[in-house]
Design a protein around this motif. Structure first.
Motif, PDB file in Angstrom:
ATOM      1  N   TYR A   1       0.821  -0.947  -0.829  1.00 25.68           N
ATOM      2  CA  TYR A   1       0.326   0.084  -0.129  1.00 25.68           C
ATOM      3  C   TYR A   1       0.758   1.176   0.546  1.00 25.68           C
ATOM      4  CZ  TYR A   1      -3.492   3.407   1.192  1.00 25.68           C
ATOM      5  OH  TYR A   1      -4.260   4.276   0.955  1.00 25.68           O
ATOM      6  N   PHE A   2       2.095   1.271   0.341  1.00 27.08           N
ATOM      7  CA  PHE A   2       2.461   2.513   0.666  1.00 27.08           C
ATOM      8  C   PHE A   2       3.321   2.565  -0.401  1.00 27.08           C
ATOM      9  CE2 PHE A   2       2.291   2.288   5.671  1.00 27.08           C
ATOM     10  CZ  PHE A   2       1.770   3.619   5.917  1.00 27.08           C
ATOM     11  N   GLN A   3       3.963   1.722  -0.935  1.00 23.06           N
ATOM     12  CA  GLN A   3       4.341   1.622  -2.145  1.00 23.06           C
ATOM     13  C   GLN A   3       3.896   2.463  -3.408  1.00 23.06           C
ATOM     14  OE1 GLN A   3       7.720   0.266  -3.606  1.00 23.06           O
ATOM     15  NE2 GLN A   3       8.116   0.238  -1.688  1.00 23.06           N
ATOM     16  N   ALA A   4       2.556   2.116  -3.335  1.00 21.44           N
ATOM     17  CA  ALA A   4       1.444   2.233  -3.702  1.00 21.44           C
ATOM     18  C   ALA A   4       1.816   3.924  -4.198  1.00 21.44           C
ATOM     19  CB  ALA A   4      -0.195   1.966  -4.265  1.00 21.44           C
ATOM     20  N   LEU A   5       1.520   4.875  -3.003  1.00 25.15           N
ATOM     21  CA  LEU A   5       2.286   6.270  -2.981  1.00 25.15           C
ATOM     22  C   LEU A   5       3.206   7.063  -3.970  1.00 25.15           C
ATOM     23  CD1 LEU A   5       1.631   6.654   0.256  1.00 25.15           C
ATOM     24  CD2 LEU A   5       0.384   7.846  -1.040  1.00 25.15           C
ATOM     25  N   GLY A   6       4.017   6.186  -4.737  1.00 23.69           N
ATOM     26  CA  GLY A   6       5.011   6.529  -5.616  1.00 23.69           C
ATOM     27  C   GLY A   6       4.912   7.133  -6.320  1.00 23.69           C
ATOM     28  N   TRP A   7       3.819   6.208  -7.257  1.00 24.36           N
ATOM     29  CA  TRP A   7       3.812   7.103  -9.096  1.00 24.36           C
ATOM     30  C   TRP A   7       3.392   7.832  -9.396  1.00 24.36           C
ATOM     31  CZ3 TRP A   7       6.329   6.357 -13.288  1.00 24.36           C
ATOM     32  CH2 TRP A   7       5.769   6.498 -14.228  1.00 24.36           C
ATOM     33  N   THR A   8       1.382   8.488  -8.906  1.00 24.06           N
ATOM     34  CA  THR A   8       0.589   9.153  -8.516  1.00 24.06           C
ATOM     35  C   THR A   8       0.905  10.754  -7.901  1.00 24.06           C
ATOM     36  OG1 THR A   8      -1.356   7.289  -8.880  1.00 24.06           O
ATOM     37  CG2 THR A   8      -1.667  10.020  -9.074  1.00 24.06           C
ATOM     38  N   PRO A   9       1.699  10.544  -6.953  1.00 23.61           N
ATOM     39  CA  PRO A   9       2.340  11.580  -7.174  1.00 23.61           C
ATOM     40  C   PRO A   9       3.690  12.484  -7.526  1.00 23.61           C
ATOM     41  CG  PRO A   9       2.324  10.649  -4.559  1.00 23.61           C
ATOM     42  CD  PRO A   9       1.647   9.200  -6.078  1.00 23.61           C
ATOM     43  N   CYS A  10       4.528  11.173  -7.960  1.00 20.77           N
ATOM     44  CA  CYS A  10       4.952  11.636  -9.131  1.00 20.77           C
ATOM     45  C   CYS A  10       4.958  12.355 -10.208  1.00 20.77           C
ATOM     46  CB  CYS A  10       6.327  10.218  -9.642  1.00 20.77           C
ATOM     47  SG  CYS A  10       7.663   9.943  -7.808  1.00 20.77           S
ATOM     48  N   MET A  11       3.846  11.587 -10.815  1.00 20.35           N
ATOM     49  CA  MET A  11       3.155  11.880 -11.753  1.00 20.35           C
ATOM     50  C   MET A  11       3.120  13.333 -11.930  1.00 20.35           C
ATOM     51  SD  MET A  11       3.899  10.205 -14.626  1.00 20.35           S
ATOM     52  CE  MET A  11       5.371  10.061 -14.043  1.00 20.35           C
ATOM     53  N   ARG A  12       1.882  13.680 -10.479  1.00 18.62           N
ATOM     54  CA  ARG A  12       1.601  14.951  -9.946  1.00 18.62           C
ATOM     55  C   ARG A  12       2.339  16.254 -10.380  1.00 18.62           C
ATOM     56  NH1 ARG A  12      -1.549  16.913  -5.716  1.00 18.62           N
ATOM     57  NH2 ARG A  12      -2.714  18.542  -5.573  1.00 18.62           N
ATOM     58  N   VAL A  13       4.008  15.744  -9.573  1.00 13.98           N
ATOM     59  CA  VAL A  13       4.934  16.456  -9.338  1.00 13.98           C
ATOM     60  C   VAL A  13       5.626  16.799 -11.184  1.00 13.98           C
ATOM     61  CG1 VAL A  13       7.341  16.969  -9.385  1.00 13.98           C
ATOM     62  CG2 VAL A  13       4.793  16.367  -7.295  1.00 13.98           C
ATOM     63  N   ALA A  14       5.400  15.692 -12.466  1.00 14.56           N
ATOM     64  CA  ALA A  14       5.658  15.987 -12.718  1.00 14.56           C
ATOM     65  C   ALA A  14       4.941  17.297 -14.161  1.00 14.56           C
ATOM     66  CB  ALA A  14       5.816  14.554 -13.911  1.00 14.56           C
ATOM     67  N   ALA A  15       3.607  16.823 -13.907  1.00 11.68           N
ATOM     68  CA  ALA A  15       2.747  18.022 -14.466  1.00 11.68           C
ATOM     69  C   ALA A  15       2.934  18.936 -14.000  1.00 11.68           C
ATOM     70  CB  ALA A  15       1.753  17.463 -14.278  1.00 11.68           C
ATOM     71  N   ASN A  16       3.318  20.065 -12.801  1.00  8.73           N
ATOM     72  CA  ASN A  16       3.315  21.623 -12.653  1.00  8.73           C
ATOM     73  C   ASN A  16       4.639  21.680 -12.851  1.00  8.73           C
ATOM     74  OD1 ASN A  16       0.904  20.686 -11.123  1.00  8.73           O
ATOM     75  ND2 ASN A  16       1.946  20.415  -9.358  1.00  8.73           N
ATOM     76  N   TRP A  17       5.451  20.467 -13.165  1.00  3.78           N
ATOM     77  CA  TRP A  17       6.703  20.999 -13.403  1.00  3.78           C
ATOM     78  C   TRP A  17       6.953  20.973 -15.154  1.00  3.78           C
ATOM     79  CZ3 TRP A  17      10.933  17.776 -10.222  1.00  3.78           C
ATOM     80  CH2 TRP A  17      10.922  17.995  -8.893  1.00  3.78           C
ATOM     81  N   PHE A  18       6.376  20.501 -15.725  1.00  2.00           N
ATOM     82  CA  PHE A  18       6.445  20.326 -17.084  1.00  2.00           C
ATOM     83  C   PHE A  18       5.415  20.384 -18.333  1.00  2.00           C
ATOM     84  CE2 PHE A  18       9.557  16.950 -15.490  1.00  2.00           C
ATOM     85  CZ  PHE A  18      10.362  17.936 -15.801  1.00  2.00           C
ATOM     86  N   SER A  19       5.458  21.406 -19.204  1.00  4.28           N
ATOM     87  CA  SER A  19       3.963  21.949 -20.397  1.00  4.28           C
ATOM     88  C   SER A  19       4.125  20.634 -20.697  1.00  4.28           C
ATOM     89  CB  SER A  19       4.541  22.971 -21.097  1.00  4.28           C
ATOM     90  OG  SER A  19       5.598  22.293 -21.959  1.00  4.28           O
ATOM     91  N   VAL A  20       2.682  20.542 -21.140  1.00  4.74           N
ATOM     92  CA  VAL A  20       1.512  19.315 -21.450  1.00  4.74           C
ATOM     93  C   VAL A  20       3.230  19.417 -23.056  1.00  4.74           C
ATOM     94  CG1 VAL A  20      -0.059  19.182 -23.294  1.00  4.74           C
ATOM     95  CG2 VAL A  20       0.083  20.999 -20.849  1.00  4.74           C
ATOM     96  N   LYS A  21       3.769  19.945 -24.063  1.00 11.01           N
ATOM     97  CA  LYS A  21       4.405  19.463 -24.797  1.00 11.01           C
ATOM     98  C   LYS A  21       5.348  18.619 -24.381  1.00 11.01           C
ATOM     99  CE  LYS A  21       4.771  22.200 -29.020  1.00 11.01           C
ATOM    100  NZ  LYS A  21       5.142  23.440 -29.479  1.00 11.01           N
ATOM    101  N   GLN A  22       5.819  18.743 -23.585  1.00  7.56           N
ATOM    102  CA  GLN A  22       7.137  18.365 -22.955  1.00  7.56           C
ATOM    103  C   GLN A  22       6.414  16.707 -22.010  1.00  7.56           C
ATOM    104  OE1 GLN A  22       8.551  21.975 -20.113  1.00  7.56           O
ATOM    105  NE2 GLN A  22      10.172  22.413 -21.579  1.00  7.56           N
ATOM    106  N   ARG A  23       6.095  16.542 -21.099  1.00  5.13           N
ATOM    107  CA  ARG A  23       5.251  16.002 -20.671  1.00  5.13           C
ATOM    108  C   ARG A  23       5.175  14.378 -20.827  1.00  5.13           C
ATOM    109  NH1 ARG A  23      -0.246  18.021 -18.023  1.00  5.13           N
ATOM    110  NH2 ARG A  23       1.053  20.450 -17.238  1.00  5.13           N
ATOM    111  N   GLY A  24       5.357  14.450 -22.252  1.00  5.45           N
ATOM    112  CA  GLY A  24       5.223  12.939 -23.202  1.00  5.45           C
ATOM    113  C   GLY A  24       6.708  12.593 -22.431  1.00  5.45           C
TER     114      GLY A  24
END
Length: 169
Positions: free
Chosen positions: A95-118
């Motif tokens: 369960y605690f391991q499942a706290l990794g990917w989604t928050p990382c993706m949320r941070v990435a979405a905040n850091w990178f523009s839509v064009k850079q996200r992929g």
């Protein structure tokens, strides 16, 4: 990249400990398979819950909770002696391991523009491949040096240190 990859130190480390668990406690292959499967099951459930949670809570807080919680559970796993307690601990770790990917993706979405996200997500996704290999090397060394419990304790130390790194940087 480092933060997401760090989770693997306390996710795939049990493989190196299995022969020691089998010898010390006489666990069957089925019992060892239950241990491994318990993480996967609770990880899947955690992804469903934590995916929604990551949309509402601060990702940094969730990452810290996941990293430090998983590290602590690995320490407890290394201190345990009973199969049912180990199952509970390892499932909780999932369960605690499942706290990794989604928050990382949320941070990435905040850091990178839509064009850079992929491209960014593609690069972040390589982190687990590198750290999975490192985990097998580190856990194997820890088992040879400290016994099967070392495969739980030493990666927990690495994850905790990388959790501090994540909070600071």
């Amino acid at each position: 990249w480092i933060t997401y990859g760090a989770f693997y130190f306390c996710r795939t480390n049990l493989a190196a400990a299995l022969p020691g668990l089998e010898v010390e406690f006489g666990y069957s292959k089925t019992q060892l398979g239950l241990l491994l499967g318990s993480l996967k099951l609770s990880y899947g459930i955690g992804q469903l819950i934590n995916g929604q949670l990551a949309e509402r809570a601060r990702p940094r807080l969730l990452l810290a909770l996941g990293m430090f919680g998983s590290a602590a559970l690995n320490v407890f796993f290394g201190l345990s002696t009973g199969l049912f307690f180990m199952l509970f601990i390892w499932a909780s770790n999932g369960y605690f391991q499942a706290l990794g990917w989604t928050p990382c993706m949320r941070v990435a979405a905040n850091w990178f523009s839509v064009k850079q996200r992929g491209r960014a997500v593609g690069i972040i996704g390589t982190g687990y491949q590198v750290t999975a290999v490192l985990t097998f090397l580190v856990s194997g060394w820890a088992v040879q040096t400290f016994g099967w419990r070392g495969a739980a304790h030493f990666p927990a130390l690495i994850l905790a240190l990388l959790g501090i790194h994540m909070l600071l940087f």
